[in-house]
Design a protein around this motif. Sequence first.
Motif, PDB file in Angstrom:
ATOM      1  N   ILE A  79       0.834  -1.210   0.000  1.00 59.14           N
ATOM      2  CA  ILE A  79       0.000   0.000   0.000  1.00 59.14           C
ATOM      3  C   ILE A  79       0.866   1.257   0.000  1.00 59.14           C
ATOM      4  CG2 ILE A  79      -1.643   1.340   1.401  1.00 59.14           C
ATOM      5  CD1 ILE A  79      -2.856  -1.424   2.246  1.00 59.14           C
ATOM      6  N   SER A  80       1.924   1.249   0.825  1.00 58.62           N
ATOM      7  CA  SER A  80       2.767   2.447   0.899  1.00 58.62           C
ATOM      8  C   SER A  80       3.514   2.707  -0.400  1.00 58.62           C
ATOM      9  CB  SER A  80       3.751   2.362   2.071  1.00 58.62           C
ATOM     10  OG  SER A  80       4.697   1.351   1.850  1.00 58.62           O
ATOM     11  N   SER A  81       3.660   1.675  -1.241  1.00 56.89           N
ATOM     12  CA  SER A  81       4.316   1.866  -2.533  1.00 56.89           C
ATOM     13  C   SER A  81       3.318   2.206  -3.632  1.00 56.89           C
ATOM     14  CB  SER A  81       5.098   0.604  -2.910  1.00 56.89           C
ATOM     15  OG  SER A  81       4.212  -0.432  -3.276  1.00 56.89           O
ATOM     16  N   GLY A  82       2.033   2.346  -3.233  1.00 59.31           N
ATOM     17  CA  GLY A  82       1.007   2.703  -4.208  1.00 59.31           C
ATOM     18  C   GLY A  82       0.239   1.511  -4.748  1.00 59.31           C
ATOM     19  N   GLY A  83       0.513   0.350  -4.248  1.00 62.17           N
ATOM     20  CA  GLY A  83      -0.173  -0.850  -4.730  1.00 62.17           C
ATOM     21  C   GLY A  83      -1.470  -1.113  -3.980  1.00 62.17           C
ATOM     22  N   ARG A  84      -2.115  -2.203  -4.359  1.00 59.38           N
ATOM     23  CA  ARG A  84      -3.369  -2.606  -3.724  1.00 59.38           C
ATOM     24  C   ARG A  84      -3.076  -3.413  -2.461  1.00 59.38           C
ATOM     25  NH1 ARG A  84      -7.970  -3.645  -7.552  1.00 59.38           N
ATOM     26  NH2 ARG A  84      -8.365  -5.273  -6.040  1.00 59.38           N
ATOM     27  N   ARG A  85      -4.039  -3.450  -1.582  1.00 59.36           N
ATOM     28  CA  ARG A  85      -3.899  -4.192  -0.323  1.00 59.36           C
ATOM     29  C   ARG A  85      -3.793  -5.686  -0.575  1.00 59.36           C
ATOM     30  NH1 ARG A  85      -7.957  -6.428   2.966  1.00 59.36           N
ATOM     31  NH2 ARG A  85      -9.505  -5.438   1.664  1.00 59.36           N
ATOM     32  N   VAL A  86      -4.538  -6.204  -1.546  1.00 60.20           N
ATOM     33  CA  VAL A  86      -4.598  -7.638  -1.810  1.00 60.20           C
ATOM     34  C   VAL A  86      -4.052  -7.919  -3.202  1.00 60.20           C
ATOM     35  CG1 VAL A  86      -6.168  -9.604  -2.061  1.00 60.20           C
ATOM     36  CG2 VAL A  86      -6.609  -7.897  -0.306  1.00 60.20           C
ATOM     37  N   ASN A  87      -3.263  -8.992  -3.321  1.00 58.65           N
ATOM     38  CA  ASN A  87      -2.758  -9.442  -4.607  1.00 58.65           C
ATOM     39  C   ASN A  87      -3.502 -10.738  -4.934  1.00 58.65           C
ATOM     40  OD1 ASN A  87      -1.281 -10.747  -6.646  1.00 58.65           O
ATOM     41  ND2 ASN A  87       0.649  -9.848  -5.959  1.00 58.65           N
ATOM     42  N   LEU A  88      -4.502 -10.621  -5.787  1.00 59.81           N
ATOM     43  CA  LEU A  88      -5.369 -11.765  -6.093  1.00 59.81           C
ATOM     44  C   LEU A  88      -4.620 -12.926  -6.743  1.00 59.81           C
ATOM     45  CD1 LEU A  88      -8.614  -9.934  -7.243  1.00 59.81           C
ATOM     46  CD2 LEU A  88      -8.101 -10.944  -5.016  1.00 59.81           C
ATOM     47  N   ALA A  89      -3.630 -12.645  -7.573  1.00 58.71           N
ATOM     48  CA  ALA A  89      -2.858 -13.719  -8.206  1.00 58.71           C
ATOM     49  C   ALA A  89      -2.136 -14.547  -7.130  1.00 58.71           C
ATOM     50  CB  ALA A  89      -1.858 -13.153  -9.206  1.00 58.71           C
ATOM     51  N   ARG A  90      -1.582 -13.863  -6.141  1.00 57.13           N
ATOM     52  CA  ARG A  90      -0.898 -14.567  -5.055  1.00 57.13           C
ATOM     53  C   ARG A  90      -1.898 -15.399  -4.238  1.00 57.13           C
ATOM     54  NH1 ARG A  90       2.803 -17.542  -2.650  1.00 57.13           N
ATOM     55  NH2 ARG A  90       3.018 -17.058  -0.463  1.00 57.13           N
ATOM     56  N   GLU A  91      -3.076 -14.844  -3.994  1.00 54.52           N
ATOM     57  CA  GLU A  91      -4.083 -15.596  -3.247  1.00 54.52           C
ATOM     58  C   GLU A  91      -4.505 -16.849  -4.001  1.00 54.52           C
ATOM     59  OE1 GLU A  91      -7.331 -13.342  -1.680  1.00 54.52           O
ATOM     60  OE2 GLU A  91      -6.014 -12.261  -0.297  1.00 54.52           O
ATOM     61  N   MET A  92      -4.582 -16.771  -5.323  1.00 56.42           N
ATOM     62  CA  MET A  92      -4.929 -17.948  -6.122  1.00 56.42           C
ATOM     63  C   MET A  92      -3.844 -19.028  -5.990  1.00 56.42           C
ATOM     64  SD  MET A  92      -7.903 -17.385  -7.175  1.00 56.42           S
ATOM     65  CE  MET A  92      -8.104 -18.791  -8.233  1.00 56.42           C
ATOM     66  N   ALA A 110      -8.004 -22.509   3.248  1.00 57.92           N
ATOM     67  CA  ALA A 110      -7.164 -21.421   2.749  1.00 57.92           C
ATOM     68  C   ALA A 110      -7.953 -20.116   2.661  1.00 57.92           C
ATOM     69  CB  ALA A 110      -6.577 -21.783   1.388  1.00 57.92           C
ATOM     70  N   MET A 111      -9.204 -20.192   2.220  1.00 59.75           N
ATOM     71  CA  MET A 111     -10.035 -18.983   2.143  1.00 59.75           C
ATOM     72  C   MET A 111     -10.201 -18.354   3.522  1.00 59.75           C
ATOM     73  SD  MET A 111     -10.896 -18.100  -0.898  1.00 59.75           S
ATOM     74  CE  MET A 111     -12.249 -16.994  -0.547  1.00 59.75           C
ATOM     75  N   THR A 112     -10.438 -19.181   4.523  1.00 64.63           N
ATOM     76  CA  THR A 112     -10.589 -18.672   5.888  1.00 64.63           C
ATOM     77  C   THR A 112      -9.293 -18.043   6.360  1.00 64.63           C
ATOM     78  OG1 THR A 112     -12.266 -20.334   6.386  1.00 64.63           O
ATOM     79  CG2 THR A 112     -11.154 -19.326   8.265  1.00 64.63           C
ATOM     80  N   MET A 113      -8.180 -18.706   6.104  1.00 67.56           N
ATOM     81  CA  MET A 113      -6.892 -18.167   6.511  1.00 67.56           C
ATOM     82  C   MET A 113      -6.604 -16.843   5.807  1.00 67.56           C
ATOM     83  SD  MET A 113      -3.117 -19.822   6.088  1.00 67.56           S
ATOM     84  CE  MET A 113      -3.273 -19.649   4.312  1.00 67.56           C
ATOM     85  N   LEU A 114      -6.868 -16.784   4.508  1.00 67.23           N
ATOM     86  CA  LEU A 114      -6.647 -15.547   3.762  1.00 67.23           C
ATOM     87  C   LEU A 114      -7.530 -14.428   4.289  1.00 67.23           C
ATOM     88  CD1 LEU A 114      -6.300 -17.013   0.158  1.00 67.23           C
ATOM     89  CD2 LEU A 114      -4.490 -15.940   1.523  1.00 67.23           C
ATOM     90  N   GLU A 115      -8.755 -14.753   4.620  1.00 69.00           N
ATOM     91  CA  GLU A 115      -9.661 -13.751   5.184  1.00 69.00           C
ATOM     92  C   GLU A 115      -9.118 -13.208   6.508  1.00 69.00           C
ATOM     93  OE1 GLU A 115     -14.280 -13.339   6.726  1.00 69.00           O
ATOM     94  OE2 GLU A 115     -13.684 -15.091   5.570  1.00 69.00           O
ATOM     95  N   LEU A 116      -8.575 -14.098   7.330  1.00 70.74           N
ATOM     96  CA  LEU A 116      -7.982 -13.663   8.585  1.00 70.74           C
ATOM     97  C   LEU A 116      -6.791 -12.734   8.359  1.00 70.74           C
ATOM     98  CD1 LEU A 116      -7.991 -16.999  10.623  1.00 70.74           C
ATOM     99  CD2 LEU A 116      -9.178 -14.886  11.259  1.00 70.74           C
ATOM    100  N   CYS A 117      -6.072 -12.951   7.266  1.00 68.63           N
ATOM    101  CA  CYS A 117      -4.845 -12.210   7.009  1.00 68.63           C
ATOM    102  C   CYS A 117      -5.054 -10.915   6.235  1.00 68.63           C
ATOM    103  CB  CYS A 117      -3.856 -13.104   6.266  1.00 68.63           C
ATOM    104  SG  CYS A 117      -3.276 -14.478   7.261  1.00 68.63           S
ATOM    105  N   ARG A 118      -6.248 -10.654   5.773  1.00 69.47           N
ATOM    106  CA  ARG A 118      -6.509  -9.441   4.992  1.00 69.47           C
ATOM    107  C   ARG A 118      -6.860  -8.257   5.872  1.00 69.47           C
ATOM    108  NH1 ARG A 118     -10.616 -12.399   1.613  1.00 69.47           N
ATOM    109  NH2 ARG A 118      -9.353 -13.574   0.151  1.00 69.47           N
ATOM    110  N   GLY A 119      -6.345  -7.108   5.498  1.00 66.05           N
ATOM    111  CA  GLY A 119      -6.805  -5.851   6.078  1.00 66.05           C
ATOM    112  C   GLY A 119      -6.621  -5.671   7.570  1.00 66.05           C
ATOM    113  N   ARG A 120      -5.581  -6.227   8.119  1.00 73.52           N
ATOM    114  CA  ARG A 120      -5.339  -6.086   9.550  1.00 73.52           C
ATOM    115  C   ARG A 120      -4.414  -4.921   9.866  1.00 73.52           C
ATOM    116  NH1 ARG A 120      -8.511  -8.987  13.081  1.00 73.52           N
ATOM    117  NH2 ARG A 120      -9.018 -10.975  12.151  1.00 73.52           N
ATOM    118  N   ILE A 121      -4.182  -4.057   8.924  1.00 80.22           N
ATOM    119  CA  ILE A 121      -3.275  -2.925   9.165  1.00 80.22           C
ATOM    120  C   ILE A 121      -4.049  -1.650   9.372  1.00 80.22           C
ATOM    121  CG2 ILE A 121      -1.267  -3.927   8.038  1.00 80.22           C
ATOM    122  CD1 ILE A 121      -1.981  -2.279   5.570  1.00 80.22           C
TER     123      ILE A 121
END
Length: 121
Positions: A79-92, A110-121
């Motif tokens: 995010i600080s470099s101007g990118g998006r919070r989530v990288n969908l290709a990496r999640e796939m 994996a979906m549950t784990m990814l959900e836990l790891c998103r947006g915690r900043i």
Amino acid sequence: MTATTATTTAIAVPAATTKNLASKNLAAKNLTEQTGARTAEAAHVIGDARERIDILDDRIIGLIQERMAVSAVIQEARISSGGRRVNLAREMEVLGRFRDALGKPGTALAMTMLELCRGRI
């Protein structure tokens, strides 16, 4: 009429021994009820296995918490470099790895784990 006298010999059993036996029997009964096992031996196997599962669960929770912290670092840098919070290709990629290792339920995990790891900043 003849009277017969019955004599009984009392064996002194220490109260502590009787109490210990009763306590062990109660513990075995409780363990059997807690595990749903039909025998004390099976109840002990199940009880020991459940203790191991609890230890594994604690480790898994700790690893997920560590993953969440690492994910937060990645998201903040992105995010600080101007990118998006989530990288969908990496999640796939992550979803595919879990699916390959664990089958269809791995994807849900994996979906549950990814959900836990998103947006915690």
